[in-house]
Scaffold this motif. Structure first.
Motif, mmCIF file in Angstrom:
data_model
loop_
_atom_site.group_PDB
_atom_site.id
_atom_site.type_symbol
_atom_site.label_atom_id
_atom_site.label_comp_id
_atom_site.label_asym_id
_atom_site.label_seq_id
_atom_site.Cartn_x
_atom_site.Cartn_y
_atom_site.Cartn_z
ATOM 1 N N MET A 1 0.834 -1.103 0.001
ATOM 2 C CA MET A 1 0.100 0.242 0.076
ATOM 3 C C MET A 1 0.802 1.219 -0.066
ATOM 4 N N LYS A 2 0.644 2.460 -1.040
ATOM 5 C CA LYS A 2 1.389 3.294 -0.983
ATOM 6 C C LYS A 2 0.994 4.223 -0.002
ATOM 7 N N LYS A 3 2.281 5.246 0.520
ATOM 8 C CA LYS A 3 2.113 6.233 1.730
ATOM 9 C C LYS A 3 1.209 7.123 1.158
ATOM 10 N N MET A 4 0.386 7.724 1.828
ATOM 11 C CA MET A 4 -0.273 8.783 1.658
ATOM 12 C C MET A 4 0.557 10.167 1.509
ATOM 13 N N ASN A 5 0.196 10.817 0.469
ATOM 14 C CA ASN A 5 1.187 12.082 0.303
ATOM 15 C C ASN A 5 0.768 13.243 1.134
ATOM 16 N N LEU A 6 1.521 14.386 0.817
ATOM 17 C CA LEU A 6 1.300 15.450 1.892
ATOM 18 C C LEU A 6 -0.110 16.176 1.626
ATOM 19 N N PRO A 7 -0.370 16.556 0.364
ATOM 20 C CA PRO A 7 -1.695 17.138 0.118
ATOM 21 C C PRO A 7 -3.026 16.201 0.666
ATOM 22 N N LYS A 9 -2.577 14.148 3.431
ATOM 23 C CA LYS A 9 -2.535 14.407 4.559
ATOM 24 C C LYS A 9 -3.319 15.513 5.154
ATOM 25 N N LEU A 10 -2.902 16.807 4.378
ATOM 26 C CA LEU A 10 -3.479 18.019 4.848
ATOM 27 C C LEU A 10 -5.055 18.015 4.879
ATOM 28 N N THR A 11 -5.297 17.181 3.700
ATOM 29 C CA THR A 11 -6.902 17.120 3.595
ATOM 30 C C THR A 11 -7.509 16.404 4.833
ATOM 31 N N ILE A 12 -6.765 15.324 5.131
ATOM 32 C CA ILE A 12 -7.251 14.441 6.312
ATOM 33 C C ILE A 12 -7.250 15.413 7.614
ATOM 34 N N PHE A 13 -5.913 16.190 7.541
ATOM 35 C CA PHE A 13 -5.943 17.020 8.691
ATOM 36 C C PHE A 13 -7.205 18.208 8.935
ATOM 37 N N ARG A 14 -7.503 18.573 7.889
ATOM 38 C CA ARG A 14 -8.587 19.706 7.812
ATOM 39 C C ARG A 14 -10.002 18.993 8.331
ATOM 40 N N LEU A 73 0.948 15.548 -7.494
ATOM 41 C CA LEU A 73 0.664 14.577 -6.524
ATOM 42 C C LEU A 73 -0.731 14.749 -6.524
ATOM 43 N N VAL A 74 -1.492 14.740 -7.642
ATOM 44 C CA VAL A 74 -3.224 14.706 -7.557
ATOM 45 C C VAL A 74 -3.267 13.389 -7.629
ATOM 46 N N THR A 75 -4.175 12.808 -6.859
ATOM 47 C CA THR A 75 -4.795 11.443 -6.584
ATOM 48 C C THR A 75 -6.111 11.385 -6.803
ATOM 49 N N ASN A 76 -6.804 10.596 -6.905
ATOM 50 C CA ASN A 76 -8.152 9.935 -6.988
ATOM 51 C C ASN A 76 -8.779 10.217 -5.309
ATOM 52 N N PHE A 77 -8.177 9.872 -4.536
ATOM 53 C CA PHE A 77 -8.619 10.213 -2.905
ATOM 54 C C PHE A 77 -8.563 11.520 -2.982
ATOM 55 N N GLY A 78 -7.582 12.239 -3.330
ATOM 56 C CA GLY A 78 -7.547 14.049 -3.193
ATOM 57 C C GLY A 78 -8.762 14.586 -3.930
ATOM 58 N N LYS A 79 -8.965 14.140 -5.276
ATOM 59 C CA LYS A 79 -10.022 14.551 -6.121
ATOM 60 C C LYS A 79 -11.279 14.296 -5.246
ATOM 61 N N PHE A 80 -11.540 13.246 -4.490
ATOM 62 C CA PHE A 80 -12.692 12.932 -3.805
ATOM 63 C C PHE A 80 -13.036 13.656 -2.503
ATOM 64 N N MET A 81 -11.908 13.684 -1.758
ATOM 65 C CA MET A 81 -11.818 14.054 -0.480
ATOM 66 C C MET A 81 -11.547 15.674 -0.274
ATOM 67 N N ASP A 82 -11.057 16.139 -1.160
ATOM 68 C CA ASP A 82 -10.588 17.579 -0.985
ATOM 69 C C ASP A 82 -11.797 18.419 -1.040
#
Length: 193
Positions: A1-7, A9-14, A73-82
């Motif tokens: 499993m890939k590590k979560m990138n910084l963007p 992590k910031l989204t989760i932190f928000r 560092l755009v990911t599907n996770f980021g596109k959905f969660m941001d």
């Protein structure tokens, strides 16, 4: 499993910041023992502490997007969660402000309804492989909504008139941006053959 990138992590932190933000904002006047222990001597600053958390959470939105685009560092996770994180933060703040009597529920219903409508539209558009760009009306709406929320959290009586004016501008821009969005993208709702 890939590590979560910084963007991401910031989204989760928000999203995580929503919890202390709401607890601090709504705890004023409560009977919560922990709240009195922490904030008992600084009750007059509680709104500003909540405001600082809200601003910090909002700034992570600017930062994570810039980092994701700059470093690819755009990911599907980021596109959905941001965008979901943004909606959760603003919706939580608005509902808390209704609870505190600082904004009318009907204003919040209009603002949140607009977000649901646009989200539904984006889902249909994505299903049809249509990319819908953000409009200037939507950007103006976001700016005024964020300023409105910040002013209502700060709750400065001397600025009540300015706060009310900003709220009305935000509300008008919410409706105008929705109408603009629907008109410009009306073909998205047409059935594909």
């Amino acid at each position: 499993m890939k590590k979560m990138n910084l963007p991401n992590k910031l989204t989760i932190f928000r999203i995580i910041l929503i919890v202390p933000f709401i607890l601090i904002l709504l705890g004023e006047g409560s009977e919560w023992g922990w709240y009195k222990a922490i904030f008992g001597g600084i009750q007059e600053y509680v709104d500003y502490i909540a405001l600082a958390i809200f601003i910090a959470a909002s700034l992570t939105d600017l930062i994570d997007g810039k980092i994701a685009r700059k470093y690819n560092l755009v990911t599907n996770f980021g596109k959905f969660m941001d965008p979901l994180a943004d909606k959760l933060l603003v919706s939580a703040a608005l509902v808390a402000l209704v609870d505190l009597g600082r904004i009318s529920a009907w204003v919040v219903i209009i603002i949140i309804s607009r977000e649901f409508i646009i989200s539904g539209f984006r889902l249909v558009a994505a299903d049809n492989r249509v990319v819908i760009a953000a409009s200037y009306w939507g950007k103006f709406k976001t700016v005024f909504q964020m300023v409105m929320v910040c002013m209502m959290i700060a709750n400065i009586p001397q600025l009540q008139l300015v706060t009310d004016i900003v709220m009305w501008i935000a509300l008008i821009l919410t409706v105008v941006s929705l109408i603009d969005y629907l008109i410009k993208n009306k073909d998205v709702m047409k059935e594909q053959k």
